[in-house]
Design a protein around this motif. Structure first.
Motif, mmCIF file in Angstrom:
data_model
loop_
_atom_site.group_PDB
_atom_site.id
_atom_site.type_symbol
_atom_site.label_atom_id
_atom_site.label_comp_id
_atom_site.label_asym_id
_atom_site.label_seq_id
_atom_site.Cartn_x
_atom_site.Cartn_y
_atom_site.Cartn_z
ATOM 1 N N LEU A 34 -3.658 11.972 15.826
ATOM 2 C CA LEU A 34 -2.889 10.750 16.083
ATOM 3 C C LEU A 34 -3.110 9.726 14.976
ATOM 4 C CD1 LEU A 34 -1.159 8.930 17.885
ATOM 5 C CD2 LEU A 34 -3.239 8.340 19.163
ATOM 6 N N GLY A 35 -4.369 9.548 14.588
ATOM 7 C CA GLY A 35 -4.653 8.607 13.510
ATOM 8 C C GLY A 35 -4.028 9.021 12.194
ATOM 9 N N GLY A 36 -3.996 10.341 11.943
ATOM 10 C CA GLY A 36 -3.373 10.825 10.719
ATOM 11 C C GLY A 36 -1.884 10.553 10.663
ATOM 12 N N ALA A 37 -1.240 10.479 11.819
ATOM 13 C CA ALA A 37 0.181 10.129 11.847
ATOM 14 C C ALA A 37 0.392 8.622 11.714
ATOM 15 C CB ALA A 37 0.811 10.641 13.142
ATOM 16 N N LEU A 38 -0.536 7.844 12.248
ATOM 17 C CA LEU A 38 -0.388 6.388 12.206
ATOM 18 C C LEU A 38 -0.606 5.820 10.802
ATOM 19 C CD1 LEU A 38 -2.220 5.306 15.494
ATOM 20 C CD2 LEU A 38 0.235 5.281 15.053
ATOM 21 N N LEU A 39 -1.559 6.388 10.070
ATOM 22 C CA LEU A 39 -1.939 5.788 8.788
ATOM 23 C C LEU A 39 -0.797 5.754 7.768
ATOM 24 C CD1 LEU A 39 -5.593 7.088 8.366
ATOM 25 C CD2 LEU A 39 -4.852 4.715 8.571
ATOM 26 N N PRO A 40 -0.179 6.882 7.411
ATOM 27 C CA PRO A 40 0.911 6.785 6.422
ATOM 28 C C PRO A 40 2.089 5.971 6.926
ATOM 29 C CG PRO A 40 0.791 8.995 7.349
ATOM 30 C CD PRO A 40 -0.421 8.269 7.826
ATOM 31 N N SER A 41 2.350 6.045 8.227
ATOM 32 C CA SER A 41 3.451 5.238 8.774
ATOM 33 C C SER A 41 3.180 3.753 8.577
ATOM 34 C CB SER A 41 3.631 5.550 10.264
ATOM 35 O OG SER A 41 3.849 6.925 10.479
ATOM 36 N N ALA A 42 1.945 3.346 8.842
ATOM 37 C CA ALA A 42 1.594 1.936 8.705
ATOM 38 C C ALA A 42 1.647 1.479 7.248
ATOM 39 C CB ALA A 42 0.200 1.704 9.283
ATOM 40 N N ILE A 43 1.171 2.334 6.339
ATOM 41 C CA ILE A 43 1.145 1.919 4.928
ATOM 42 C C ILE A 43 2.561 1.869 4.358
ATOM 43 C CG2 ILE A 43 0.167 2.406 2.666
ATOM 44 C CD1 ILE A 43 -2.090 3.913 4.081
ATOM 45 N N PHE A 44 3.421 2.824 4.726
ATOM 46 C CA PHE A 44 4.826 2.743 4.303
ATOM 47 C C PHE A 44 5.491 1.494 4.883
ATOM 48 C CE2 PHE A 44 4.769 7.452 3.413
ATOM 49 C CZ PHE A 44 5.157 7.344 2.086
ATOM 50 N N TRP A 45 5.182 1.196 6.130
ATOM 51 C CA TRP A 45 5.706 -0.006 6.780
ATOM 52 C C TRP A 45 5.303 -1.247 5.980
ATOM 53 C CZ3 TRP A 45 4.398 -1.106 12.647
ATOM 54 C CH2 TRP A 45 4.913 -2.355 13.006
ATOM 55 N N PHE A 46 4.022 -1.322 5.633
ATOM 56 C CA PHE A 46 3.538 -2.466 4.866
ATOM 57 C C PHE A 46 4.172 -2.508 3.473
ATOM 58 C CE2 PHE A 46 0.470 -4.142 1.766
ATOM 59 C CZ PHE A 46 0.297 -5.430 2.247
ATOM 60 N N ALA A 47 4.348 -1.334 2.870
ATOM 61 C CA ALA A 47 4.839 -1.281 1.495
ATOM 62 C C ALA A 47 6.237 -1.874 1.366
ATOM 63 C CB ALA A 47 4.820 0.165 1.002
ATOM 64 N N PHE A 48 7.124 -1.490 2.262
ATOM 65 C CA PHE A 48 8.526 -1.871 2.094
ATOM 66 C C PHE A 48 8.913 -3.097 2.915
ATOM 67 C CE2 PHE A 48 8.370 2.655 0.954
ATOM 68 C CZ PHE A 48 8.869 2.566 -0.337
ATOM 69 N N THR A 49 7.918 -3.797 3.450
ATOM 70 C CA THR A 49 8.190 -5.089 4.096
ATOM 71 C C THR A 49 7.364 -6.201 3.460
ATOM 72 O OG1 THR A 49 6.488 -4.668 5.783
ATOM 73 C CG2 THR A 49 8.750 -3.999 6.300
ATOM 74 N N SER A 50 6.790 -5.932 2.294
ATOM 75 C CA SER A 50 5.911 -6.915 1.654
ATOM 76 C C SER A 50 6.649 -7.882 0.743
ATOM 77 C CB SER A 50 4.829 -6.192 0.848
ATOM 78 O OG SER A 50 5.411 -5.336 -0.123
ATOM 79 N N THR A 51 7.960 -7.801 0.695
ATOM 80 C CA THR A 51 8.735 -8.717 -0.144
ATOM 81 C C THR A 51 8.936 -10.047 0.584
ATOM 82 O OG1 THR A 51 10.787 -7.792 0.745
ATOM 83 C CG2 THR A 51 9.929 -6.821 -1.284
ATOM 84 N N PRO A 52 9.102 -11.136 -0.146
ATOM 85 C CA PRO A 52 9.272 -12.448 0.506
ATOM 86 C C PRO A 52 10.522 -12.548 1.368
ATOM 87 C CG PRO A 52 8.686 -12.716 -1.810
ATOM 88 C CD PRO A 52 8.985 -11.267 -1.609
ATOM 89 N N SER A 53 11.499 -11.685 1.151
ATOM 90 C CA SER A 53 12.722 -11.754 1.952
ATOM 91 C C SER A 53 12.510 -11.295 3.391
ATOM 92 C CB SER A 53 13.817 -10.897 1.303
ATOM 93 O OG SER A 53 13.395 -9.541 1.201
ATOM 94 N N VAL A 54 11.422 -10.582 3.647
ATOM 95 C CA VAL A 54 11.103 -10.111 4.997
ATOM 96 C C VAL A 54 10.142 -11.105 5.636
ATOM 97 C CG1 VAL A 54 10.163 -8.199 6.353
ATOM 98 C CG2 VAL A 54 11.418 -7.739 4.237
#
Length: 283
Positions: free
Chosen positions: A98-118
Motif C-alpha cells: 500500500l505504501g509503495g502505491a501511495l509514494l509515487p502517486s503523492a510525489i507526482f501529485w506534488f510535482a505537477f501542482t507545485s506551480t503558483p497557478s495551483v
C-alpha cells in the motif's frame, strides 16, 4: 563488523529493500530543500509560513501510525492460517504494498501542482499520502528484515541504516541544482519515477520471498511450532476431576459423628493426663 556489508551485497532481500528505503529516506530529505523552493522562492512565502507546508507530511505520518492495528490484524490472520503456528515473514509486506502505491502517486501529485497557478493547499495535501506511504514502507520493511534474518537481524538492519543514511545525506546536496535546472515539476517527477521503479519490490518479495530465503545461509528455516501437550492436559484434568469427585475424609463426616470423634479424643487426652499425675504422686 563485516557481516552487514556481506548481507548488503550478497542477500537480494537486504540489497533491494535497503535501496528502496534509502530512496524514500533520501526523498524525505530532498523535500526539506524542495519545500522552501516551492513555497518560499516560487510563491513568496516567509520562512515561518513556509514551514507550515510540512503539516501535510506530518498528518500523513499520523494516519500511517493509526493503521498499525490493521497491520497487526493482517499478521494475526496469517498466523492463524499458518500450519506451523507462525506467520511467514512475507505477512509483514501488505502494508508496504500500500505504501509503495501511495509514494509515487503523492510525489507526482506534488510535482505537477507545485506551480503558483495551483492553489497552495493542493501541493500541501500531497504530503499526506507521502507521509503515510513512507511510514508504511519503513515499518513493514524493517519488520520483514527482522523476521527474515532473526539472529542476524541486527546486521541486516545495520546494512539498511548505512545505505539509507548515505542517500539521506547525498540527496540534499544536489537537490537545489536539480530544481534550478529542471524546474519544480520535473525535478520532483524524477524522484517520483525512482519511487515508482521501487514500488514492485514488496509485491515481488511477497510472491518469491520464501524461495529466496530458502537459498540464503543467513535466513534460518523457522522450525514448526511444538504441538500442544494434549495428553498431559487430559491427565491433569482427570486428576483434578478425581480430586473434586473424592471429598476429604474429615469434611465427609456428618456433623454428629465429627462431634463424637472430638469428644472421644478429649476423653483420651484427660485419661492420659490423669495417669501421668498418678505416676508423679507415686514417685
Amino acid at each position: 563488523m563485516t557481516r552487514p556489508f556481506v548481507l548488503l551485497f550478497k542477500e537480494p532481500i537486504v540489497l533491494c529493500l535497503s535501496m528502496y528505503t534509502a530512496i524514500v529516506y533520501g526523498t524525505l530529505y530532498l523535500f526539506f530543500t524542495a519545500f522552501p523552493i516551492v513555497f518560499q522562492t516560487t510563491r513568496g512565502w516567509s520562512s515561518g509560513v513556509g514551514g507550515l507546508a510540512f503539516l501535510g507530511v506530518g498528518l500523513g505520518m499520523l494516519i500511517g501510525t493509526a493503521l498499525a492495528p490493521v497491520n497487526n490484524k493482517i499478521y494475526l490472520r496469517a498466523t492463524r492460517k499458518s500450519p506451523t503456528g507462525r506467520a511467514p515473514p512475507e505477512a509483514r509486506l501488505p502494508m508496504a504494498m500500500l505504501g509503495g502505491a501511495l509514494l509515487p502517486s503523492a510525489i507526482f501529485w506534488f510535482a505537477f501542482t507545485s506551480t503558483p497557478s495551483v492553489h497552495w493547499i493542493v501541493p500541501i495535501l500531497a504530503g499526506v499520502p507521502f507521509g503515510c506511504g513512507m511510514l508504511l514502507v519503513f515499518s513493514s520493511i524493517i519488520n520483514y528484515l527482522i523476521d527474515c534474518y532473526l539472529m542476524y537481524a541486527a546486521s541486516a538492519l545495520a546494512a539498511n541504516t548505512v545505505l539509507r543514511s548515505l542517500l539521506g545525506a547525498v540527496f540534499p546536496l544536489f537537490s537545489t541544482y536539480m530544481y534550478q535546472n529542471l524546474g519544480n515539476a520535473w525535478a520532483s517527477a524524477l524522484v517520483a519515477f525512482l519511487s515508482l521503479a521501487c514500488a514492485p519490490m514488496p509485491f515481488l518479495f511477497y510472491r518469491y520471498g520464501a524461495k529466496i530465503r530458502a537459498r540464503s545461509k543467513f535466513s534460518p528455516n523457522m522450525p514448526p511450532a511444538p504441538p500442544a501437550p494434549v495428553a498431559a492436559t487430559a491427565s491433569t484434568s482427570t486428576e483434578n476431576a478425581s480430586k473434586v469427585a473424592q471429598p476429604d475424609s474429615d469434611s465427609a463426616l456428618e456433623p454428629e459423628y465429627a462431634a463424637d470423634a472430638g469428644l472421644e479424643e478429649e476423653q483420651a487426652r484427660q485419661a492420659e493426663l490423669a495417669k501421668r499425675k498418678a505416676g508423679d504422686q507415686i514417685v
